[in-house]
Design an enzyme around this catalytic site. Sequence first.
Site, PDB file in Angstrom:
ATOM      1  CG  ASP A   1      -7.585  -5.055   8.002  1.00 20.57           C
ATOM      2  OD1 ASP A   1      -7.286  -6.079   8.630  1.00 20.57           O
ATOM      3  OD2 ASP A   1      -6.828  -4.518   7.171  1.00 20.57           O
TER       4      ASP A   1
ATOM      5  CD  GLU B   1      -5.816  -5.955  12.747  1.00 19.65           C
ATOM      6  OE1 GLU B   1      -4.992  -6.867  12.764  1.00 19.65           O
ATOM      7  OE2 GLU B   1      -5.976  -5.211  11.745  1.00 19.65           O
TER       8      GLU B   1
HETATM    9  O1  TEU Z   1      -3.573  -6.989  10.170  1.00 22.80           O
HETATM   10  C1  TEU Z   1      -2.824  -5.913  10.612  1.00 22.80           C
HETATM   11  C2  TEU Z   1      -1.490  -6.274  10.938  1.00 22.80           C
HETATM   12  O2  TEU Z   1      -0.628  -5.472  10.765  1.00 22.80           O
HETATM   13  C3  TEU Z   1      -1.185  -7.630  11.439  1.00 22.80           C
HETATM   14  O3  TEU Z   1      -0.804  -8.438  10.395  1.00 22.80           O
HETATM   15  C4  TEU Z   1      -0.110  -7.535  12.437  1.00 22.80           C
HETATM   16  O4  TEU Z   1       1.062  -7.101  11.783  1.00 22.80           O
HETATM   17  C5  TEU Z   1       0.202  -8.815  13.113  1.00 22.80           C
HETATM   18  O5  TEU Z   1      -0.942  -9.335  13.663  1.00 22.80           O
HETATM   19  C6  TEU Z   1       1.229  -8.575  14.180  1.00 22.80           C
HETATM   20  O6  TEU Z   1       1.423  -9.748  14.901  1.00 22.80           O
HETATM   21  C7  TEU Z   1      -4.626  -6.826   9.317  1.00 22.80           C
HETATM   22  C8  TEU Z   1      -5.135  -8.185   8.899  1.00 22.80           C
HETATM   23  O7  TEU Z   1      -5.605  -8.876  10.025  1.00 22.80           O
HETATM   24  C9  TEU Z   1      -4.043  -8.908   8.184  1.00 22.80           C
HETATM   25  O8  TEU Z   1      -4.396 -10.214   7.840  1.00 22.80           O
HETATM   26  C10 TEU Z   1      -3.735  -8.099   6.942  1.00 22.80           C
HETATM   27  O9  TEU Z   1      -2.643  -8.688   6.284  1.00 22.80           O
HETATM   28  C11 TEU Z   1      -3.408  -6.650   7.269  1.00 22.80           C
HETATM   29  O10 TEU Z   1      -4.307  -6.068   8.186  1.00 22.80           O
HETATM   30  C12 TEU Z   1      -3.508  -5.810   6.023  1.00 22.80           C
HETATM   31  O11 TEU Z   1      -4.849  -5.689   5.636  1.00 22.80           O
END
Ligand code: TEU
Length: 550
Positions: A206, A260
């Site tokens: 993440d 990610e």
């Molecule tokens: O996501 C990182 C994140 O910032 C995404 O939510 C991003 O903003 C979005 O895809 C933009 O379109 C990760 C996880 O996948 C998410 O579910 C979490 O909320 C976030 O980190 C915090 O852990």
Amino acid sequence: MTDTINGYARRWWKEAVVYQIYPRAFKDSNGDGIGDLKGILEQVPYIKGLGVDVVWLSPHFDSPNADNGYDIRDYRQVMAEFGDMADFDALREALHAAGIKLIIDLVVNHSSDEHAWFVESRSSRDNPYRDYYIWHPGTDGAPPNNFTSIFTGSAWQKDEPTGDYYLHLFAVKQPDLNWDNPKVRAEVHDLMRFWLDRGVDGFRMDVIPFISKRPGLPDLTEAQRAKPQFVYSDGPRVHEYLQEMRREALAPYDTLTVGEAFGVTLDQTPLFVDDRRGELDMIFQFDVVEIDRDAQGKWTPWRLQDFKAIFSRHDAALDAHCWPTVFFSNHDNPRVVSRYGDDRPQWRELSAKLMATLLLTLKGTPFIYQGDELAMTNYPFTDISQFDDLWIKGQWREEVESGRITADAFLANQMKISRDHARTPMQWTPGANGGFTTGKPWLAVNPNTAAINAEHALTQTASVYHYFAEMIALRKTHAALVYGDYRDLLPDHPQVFAFTRTTPDETLLVALNFSDTDVTVDLPHGIRMAGNYADERPALRGWEARVTRL
Ligand code: TEU
Ligand code: CA
């Protein structure tokens, strides 16, 4: 079997197809309205039926669920609502017995504020855990700098008893860990080994580029404030930390790692994935899922020419030492068919199959998000009360309650981009709550479950589910679809995406009509391998997808 094809070293994770499960929304086995591990276990045959090789499980760890498990309280416990460690072991064993590997979510940029480390850390300035997180005194009653949380508002929270501020690049309940502290890094390596020793096959990491912070935490400039992820992902020590993680934790195991990479540009991508650097196998790079976002992150229409250009640009920038991922959705994005296809009844299945064709024929490891194999659609949200996502609630406060925009404008934008579209429960049956639960679901099931559900899809040979299985099988029997050279034949065409994949053994042509009208294009002829229409005509019909062998 040669070790390289087209210059690429063969690896199982390059040839694999991954299926992402968001456990909360997958299958509830005990009627409490929340998906759980036993529910997933029941559905291993359904997953196996697609022919996927790997399951990625979104966080299954103990969590107070401020952000549905992306806020971890205990990295070594299973979330009580999902089951216990015996359920986890049973699921892992069942998947392995079915020939499916299991990767889990490593969420270590931040923990929950209820994690024991943070409980200690906040208690006093001289607590041994103080340095596990990022604390600064305020300046004249204001936060230490102007960093904004990705989830809106300041990224700093003032905390008693010390009166200092802690950094949270996401929610207030997600304090950022201090990776510059070697003890934190050792803890992370340790918890990784804990799960690797329990038999998991790797990690999705993440927001992993955010782990290194810029020294001195300089303020964001005005230009950086709209999309601060490009700053947060660009700390000076991230590559040092990832190389150390590879040496200290991953090296003895045969794993798949995918980061990610929110905020990572194409130029920076090789620094994370070049196989000579010993960092990650792959990243999720965000160019494709940002195609319909404007400079402020709001929805904006997209053009097929720009979409296609992303793949050519990536292919040109990444050499054979780098391996891409292909994904059009996940738990943070709207539904594929509603976003890139056409979810009106006459086109829904055809356009979902077209997107499946693209996903499974591009270069890179494909990631399928649960429900996309049923062509599940966006949810018809009409009111803020129907959402669960804390991010949307934060945006509502910041934008609507402040009077900056109207509720209608807010909802119109969220209808296009909300993360909750992906989080409504899986639609298993046409019955009550789509067969997801016998109780009250934590998030409403899409009312179209009467028509769109797994029970129906499994009985129909022409269903999207079976089409996915067919395309996955095709990918497995044609190395060109994995390792083949990529060439876009019609980069400027506004409706048609047509490309070839070539190895010394064969060339496959993929032709996709991204519109609901017939179109005739001049493409080479060949032997039909797959397609979403039963027969072949000279024209490409509405949302037609074809794969031919030249
Ligand atoms: O996501 C990182 C994140 O910032 C995404 O939510 C991003 O903003 C979005 O895809 C933009 O379109 C990760 C996880 O996948 C998410 O579910 C979490 O909320 C976030 O980190 C915090 O852990
Ligand atoms: Ca349950």
